[in-house]
Design a protein around this motif. Sequence first.
Motif, PDB file in Angstrom:
ATOM      1  N   PHE A 149      -9.078   1.427  -6.938  1.00  0.00           N
ATOM      2  CA  PHE A 149      -9.513   1.600  -5.547  1.00  0.00           C
ATOM      3  C   PHE A 149     -10.478   2.768  -5.396  1.00  0.00           C
ATOM      4  N   MET A 182       0.861  -1.180   0.000  1.00  0.00           N
ATOM      5  CA  MET A 182       0.000   0.000   0.000  1.00  0.00           C
ATOM      6  C   MET A 182       0.901   1.235   0.000  1.00  0.00           C
ATOM      7  N   GLY A 208       4.729   6.621  -4.589  1.00  0.00           N
ATOM      8  CA  GLY A 208       4.621   7.847  -3.806  1.00  0.00           C
ATOM      9  C   GLY A 208       5.916   8.272  -3.155  1.00  0.00           C
ATOM     10  N   ARG A 209       5.728   8.926  -2.024  1.00  0.00           N
ATOM     11  CA  ARG A 209       6.785   9.788  -1.519  1.00  0.00           C
ATOM     12  C   ARG A 209       8.072   9.127  -1.064  1.00  0.00           C
ATOM     13  N   ILE A 238      -0.768  -0.561  -8.065  1.00  0.00           N
ATOM     14  CA  ILE A 238      -1.931   0.170  -7.540  1.00  0.00           C
ATOM     15  C   ILE A 238      -2.025   1.480  -8.307  1.00  0.00           C
ATOM     16  N   PHE A 239      -3.237   1.773  -8.745  1.00  0.00           N
ATOM     17  CA  PHE A 239      -3.490   2.963  -9.562  1.00  0.00           C
ATOM     18  C   PHE A 239      -3.127   4.228  -8.789  1.00  0.00           C
ATOM     19  N   PHE A 240      -2.377   5.110  -9.408  1.00  0.00           N
ATOM     20  CA  PHE A 240      -2.017   6.360  -8.739  1.00  0.00           C
ATOM     21  C   PHE A 240      -3.187   7.336  -8.839  1.00  0.00           C
ATOM     22  N   ARG A 250       6.629  14.351  -9.996  1.00  0.00           N
ATOM     23  CA  ARG A 250       5.608  15.283  -9.524  1.00  0.00           C
ATOM     24  C   ARG A 250       6.069  16.725  -9.658  1.00  0.00           C
ATOM     25  N   TYR A 279     -13.920  12.818   6.158  1.00  0.00           N
ATOM     26  CA  TYR A 279     -13.258  13.987   5.559  1.00  0.00           C
ATOM     27  C   TYR A 279     -14.274  15.082   5.235  1.00  0.00           C
ATOM     28  N   GLY A 283      -3.161  16.233   4.314  1.00  0.00           N
ATOM     29  CA  GLY A 283      -4.145  15.340   3.716  1.00  0.00           C
ATOM     30  C   GLY A 283      -5.279  16.142   3.109  1.00  0.00           C
ATOM     31  N   PRO A 284      -6.413  15.506   2.823  1.00  0.00           N
ATOM     32  CA  PRO A 284      -7.526  16.196   2.176  1.00  0.00           C
ATOM     33  C   PRO A 284      -8.156  17.260   3.087  1.00  0.00           C
ATOM     34  N   GLY A 335       1.550  16.972   3.694  1.00  0.00           N
ATOM     35  CA  GLY A 335       1.784  16.758   5.114  1.00  0.00           C
ATOM     36  C   GLY A 335       0.525  16.786   5.969  1.00  0.00           C
ATOM     37  N   TYR A 357       9.583   9.588  -7.856  1.00  0.00           N
ATOM     38  CA  TYR A 357       8.214  10.115  -7.706  1.00  0.00           C
ATOM     39  C   TYR A 357       8.277  11.619  -7.485  1.00  0.00           C
ATOM     40  N   MET A 361      -0.887  17.727  -5.964  1.00  0.00           N
ATOM     41  CA  MET A 361      -1.333  16.334  -5.946  1.00  0.00           C
ATOM     42  C   MET A 361      -2.589  16.107  -6.799  1.00  0.00           C
TER      43      MET A 361
HETATM   44  O1  CP3 Z   1       0.790   3.832  -3.951  1.00  0.00           O
HETATM   45  C1  CP3 Z   1      -0.361   4.206  -3.753  1.00  0.00           C
HETATM   46  O2  CP3 Z   1      -1.058   3.679  -2.869  1.00  0.00           O
HETATM   47  C2  CP3 Z   1      -0.838   5.295  -4.653  1.00  0.00           C
HETATM   48  C3  CP3 Z   1      -2.175   5.780  -4.639  1.00  0.00           C
HETATM   49  C4  CP3 Z   1      -2.835   6.317  -3.373  1.00  0.00           C
HETATM   50  C5  CP3 Z   1      -2.669   7.635  -2.840  1.00  0.00           C
HETATM   51  N1  CP3 Z   1      -3.588   7.804  -1.844  1.00  0.00           N
HETATM   52  C6  CP3 Z   1      -1.714   8.647  -3.303  1.00  0.00           C
HETATM   53  C7  CP3 Z   1      -1.367   9.769  -2.404  1.00  0.00           C
HETATM   54  C8  CP3 Z   1      -3.804   5.680  -2.620  1.00  0.00           C
HETATM   55  C9  CP3 Z   1      -4.292   4.233  -2.748  1.00  0.00           C
HETATM   56  C10 CP3 Z   1      -4.281   6.626  -1.671  1.00  0.00           C
HETATM   57  C11 CP3 Z   1      -5.374   6.330  -0.759  1.00  0.00           C
HETATM   58  C12 CP3 Z   1      -5.672   7.249   0.339  1.00  0.00           C
HETATM   59  N2  CP3 Z   1      -5.678   8.610   0.351  1.00  0.00           N
HETATM   60  C13 CP3 Z   1      -6.154   6.813   1.589  1.00  0.00           C
HETATM   61  C14 CP3 Z   1      -6.385   5.372   1.951  1.00  0.00           C
HETATM   62  C15 CP3 Z   1      -5.109   4.677   2.220  1.00  0.00           C
HETATM   63  C16 CP3 Z   1      -4.534   4.892   3.560  1.00  0.00           C
HETATM   64  O3  CP3 Z   1      -3.389   5.384   3.606  1.00  0.00           O
HETATM   65  O4  CP3 Z   1      -5.196   4.583   4.545  1.00  0.00           O
HETATM   66  C17 CP3 Z   1      -6.380   7.943   2.383  1.00  0.00           C
HETATM   67  C18 CP3 Z   1      -6.861   7.946   3.809  1.00  0.00           C
HETATM   68  C19 CP3 Z   1      -6.084   9.090   1.593  1.00  0.00           C
HETATM   69  C20 CP3 Z   1      -6.182  10.523   1.979  1.00  0.00           C
HETATM   70  C21 CP3 Z   1      -4.844  11.145   1.874  1.00  0.00           C
HETATM   71  N3  CP3 Z   1      -4.278  11.600   0.694  1.00  0.00           N
HETATM   72  C22 CP3 Z   1      -3.870  11.314   2.889  1.00  0.00           C
HETATM   73  C23 CP3 Z   1      -4.085  10.966   4.347  1.00  0.00           C
HETATM   74  C24 CP3 Z   1      -2.728  11.856   2.299  1.00  0.00           C
HETATM   75  C25 CP3 Z   1      -1.384  12.119   2.938  1.00  0.00           C
HETATM   76  C26 CP3 Z   1      -1.172  13.536   3.305  1.00  0.00           C
HETATM   77  C27 CP3 Z   1       0.298  13.780   3.577  1.00  0.00           C
HETATM   78  O5  CP3 Z   1       0.925  14.457   2.755  1.00  0.00           O
HETATM   79  O6  CP3 Z   1       0.813  13.299   4.600  1.00  0.00           O
HETATM   80  C28 CP3 Z   1      -3.011  12.021   0.932  1.00  0.00           C
HETATM   81  C29 CP3 Z   1      -2.071  12.523  -0.080  1.00  0.00           C
HETATM   82  C30 CP3 Z   1      -1.501  11.499  -0.988  1.00  0.00           C
HETATM   83  N4  CP3 Z   1      -2.208  10.526  -1.618  1.00  0.00           N
HETATM   84  C31 CP3 Z   1      -0.141  11.403  -1.365  1.00  0.00           C
HETATM   85  C32 CP3 Z   1      -0.050  10.327  -2.262  1.00  0.00           C
HETATM   86  C33 CP3 Z   1       1.176   9.836  -2.995  1.00  0.00           C
HETATM   87  C34 CP3 Z   1       0.960  12.327  -0.912  1.00  0.00           C
HETATM   88  C35 CP3 Z   1       0.836  13.611  -1.654  1.00  0.00           C
HETATM   89  C36 CP3 Z   1       2.131  14.135  -2.153  1.00  0.00           C
HETATM   90  O7  CP3 Z   1       2.983  13.380  -2.617  1.00  0.00           O
HETATM   91  O8  CP3 Z   1       2.260  15.368  -2.117  1.00  0.00           O
END
Ligand code: CP3
Length: 350
Positions: free
Chosen positions: A142, A27, A31-32, A73-75, A41, A152, A96-97, A94, A37, A46
């Motif tokens: 997903f 999972m 990403g980061r 896993i789909f980005f 980006r 959210y 989230g949504p 840092g 990545y 995002m």
């Molecule tokens: O490899 C993968 O899983 C890629 C796809 C993916 C992302 N988000 C990319 C992302 C998936 C499957 C998710 C799901 C997601 N998003 C969930 C469910 C999974 C889990 O972790 O429980 C949730 C709760 C979110 C909501 C969300 N989006 C959060 C909590 C964050 C992190 C915020 C942070 O920066 O700490 C995001 C942002 C996010 N989604 C990033 C990525 C790669 C980071 C954004 C960035 O790179 O700037």
Amino acid sequence: MPAARRDGPFLNACRRLPVPHTPVWFMRQAGRSLPEYREARGTVPMLEACAIPDLIVEITMQPLRRYAVDAAIFFSDIVVPLKAIGVDLDIKPGVGPVIAEPIRDAAAVGRLRPLWPDDVPYVTEAVRSLEAELGDIPLIGFAGGPFTLASYLIEGGPSKNHERTKAMMYGEPELWARLLDRLADIAIAYLKVQVEAGARAIQLFDSWVGGVAPADYRRSVLPHSTKIFSALEAYGVPRIHFGVGTGELLGLMGEAGADVVGVDWRVPLDEAVRRVDAGKALQGNLDPAVLLAPWEIAAERAREVLAQGRTAEGHVFNLGHGVLPSTDPGALARLADLVHEESAVHAGTR
Ligand code: CP3
């Protein structure tokens, strides 16, 4: 017509069929934690990145070039379909949504419209390209689970205690049910778009539902998750259901209609087997933080997860939650190889 694809270890383990080795993916593998990545980006925000097909394809493929994972896993993000129907939201680095106008009354719930495939043409395009590029490696599509998306929307951002969310769940059950029903329909539409374009499995991330007690889950969440899984049933793609801290909910999350129940790191897989009905595979569950310890420690823990996973009818190796940003990609590469090598020894003995 897309070329016929072979069902490899990932799809077969999800279906509880024999596999030559335990399949593995991570999972948040895209990403980061990957320098490539961050480079791809650049400065693209995002949510903008999630709407650019070439970038989606590139970032989805990146982990497959480094790790011997059995699935991609789909980005995208769980809030992408909400953005696509016009909800004013952003993903803050840092944090989230973050939602500009939280949804807290009937009028706001009424404004949440359905998602149509035309709202997310970039998803269809990117999944099609990925399907062609991935060959036999399956793509996992997903969506966000109804409780997590509701949280959210109602809180307006990430939340520790989900206070307003639970206040609505307990205090305004009809409004809650209407909101979750709409979110279920949005998840269904978003998942169908991905499956129809070529995703070969789906995962419903109800990440934050672990804060709900089993009786309330049964009453207030399960009907909506069940609706999502039933709507996907006819496609015949494996359906995975995951949440964090859901040890007490594993049985119910299976009951919702998942083929594979995702387990976080808190419950050993042999115990999870006892909590889930027969006829389900399990996915998980190495603590992602153990990868920050010396490799031999992580390797030992991974072997334990494999041993516990052998008690399940099918096991997909994964972390117990997403890859932590500070993880060394080299450790993930070694982990994928270890899972394959050590499980191949046991293949055919289950
Ligand atoms: O490899 C993968 O899983 C890629 C796809 C993916 C992302 N988000 C990319 C992302 C998936 C499957 C998710 C799901 C997601 N998003 C969930 C469910 C999974 C889990 O972790 O429980 C949730 C709760 C979110 C909501 C969300 N989006 C959060 C909590 C964050 C992190 C915020 C942070 O920066 O700490 C995001 C942002 C996010 N989604 C990033 C990525 C790669 C980071 C954004 C960035 O790179 O700037």
